[in-house]
Scaffold this active site. Sequence first.
Site, short mmCIF file in Angstrom:
data_model
loop_
_atom_site.label_atom_id
_atom_site.label_comp_id
_atom_site.label_asym_id
_atom_site.label_seq_id
_atom_site.Cartn_x
_atom_site.Cartn_y
_atom_site.Cartn_z
N SER A 123 1.07 -1.28 -0.09
CA SER A 123 0.05 -0.01 0.11
C SER A 123 0.84 1.34 0.01
CB SER A 123 -0.78 0.11 1.12
OG SER A 123 -0.20 -0.27 2.57
N SER A 161 -2.83 -3.94 -3.39
CA SER A 161 -2.54 -2.87 -2.86
C SER A 161 -3.58 -1.83 -2.61
CB SER A 161 -1.47 -1.82 -4.08
OG SER A 161 -0.87 -0.63 -3.37
N ASP A 163 -4.65 1.87 -0.61
CA ASP A 163 -3.71 3.14 -0.53
C ASP A 163 -4.65 4.10 0.08
OD1 ASP A 163 -2.01 2.24 -2.35
OD2 ASP A 163 -3.33 2.53 -4.09
#
Length: 250
Positions: A123, A161, A163
């Site tokens: 991330s 991932s 974020d």
Amino acid sequence: MPVAGEWDGWLNDLNGFHVKEEHVFSAIDAAASGPVQEGSVGGGSGMINYEFKGGSGTSSRVVDLGAAGTYTVGVFLQANFGRREQLVIAGVPVGRKFPLTTDANPYSASTSKVEVGSQGNGSLIAILGTDAPLVPHQLKRLARRIPIGVARTGTSGDNGSGDVFLAFTTANAESLAPGKDAAELATVKMLPDKFMDPLFEAVAEVVEEAILNVLCAGETTIGRDGHVVPEMPIDAVLDYMKALGRDKWN
């Protein structure tokens, strides 16, 4: 409100819960203004970026808007994402030139290869700060430009991932000052939207640069169970870019 939100479980003993309440308060008490350490420090210690050593990075730009004023846009981020072959620096696909090594791991008898475990998952947390007088919807627009800077470094955002992007301004503090009469209206300054483009450009630049700063500051790290994450070979990368005529990046 202090928030802890970034992690990596390949170098770290993630489930050991080694960070206690006293560590958190000690970090808050020690917080100070001034230059920010970059690379594998603090929360960045366990991070992996493009399968090189990741961590914390920062960058800023001063934006001259003429009669509308001069303002600063800065970012602090923690980079923990990306696959090696995705890495791009100044338009050069550097990651393809420096694939994952299969050399024997000199640090651990239990791990036969020098390899990393991110495979793109991880991330990115990025916090943008500015002194430009922006209101909430403008700050949201600023935060939405963070992925432009991230994409310039090569990633397409992998499935695993996650974020977090936030933006804040230090402007208009006087409108929130205590002691105001409850019946008194506060005046808030707002930069007209027509001046936003140079700020958007600055966001893309600082985010890209901060990620590259992370890679340049990284050092080969040995984590739990003999896991090793290598630093980016800066000299070799520079030689490669020089051979392509991309060593001077303006």
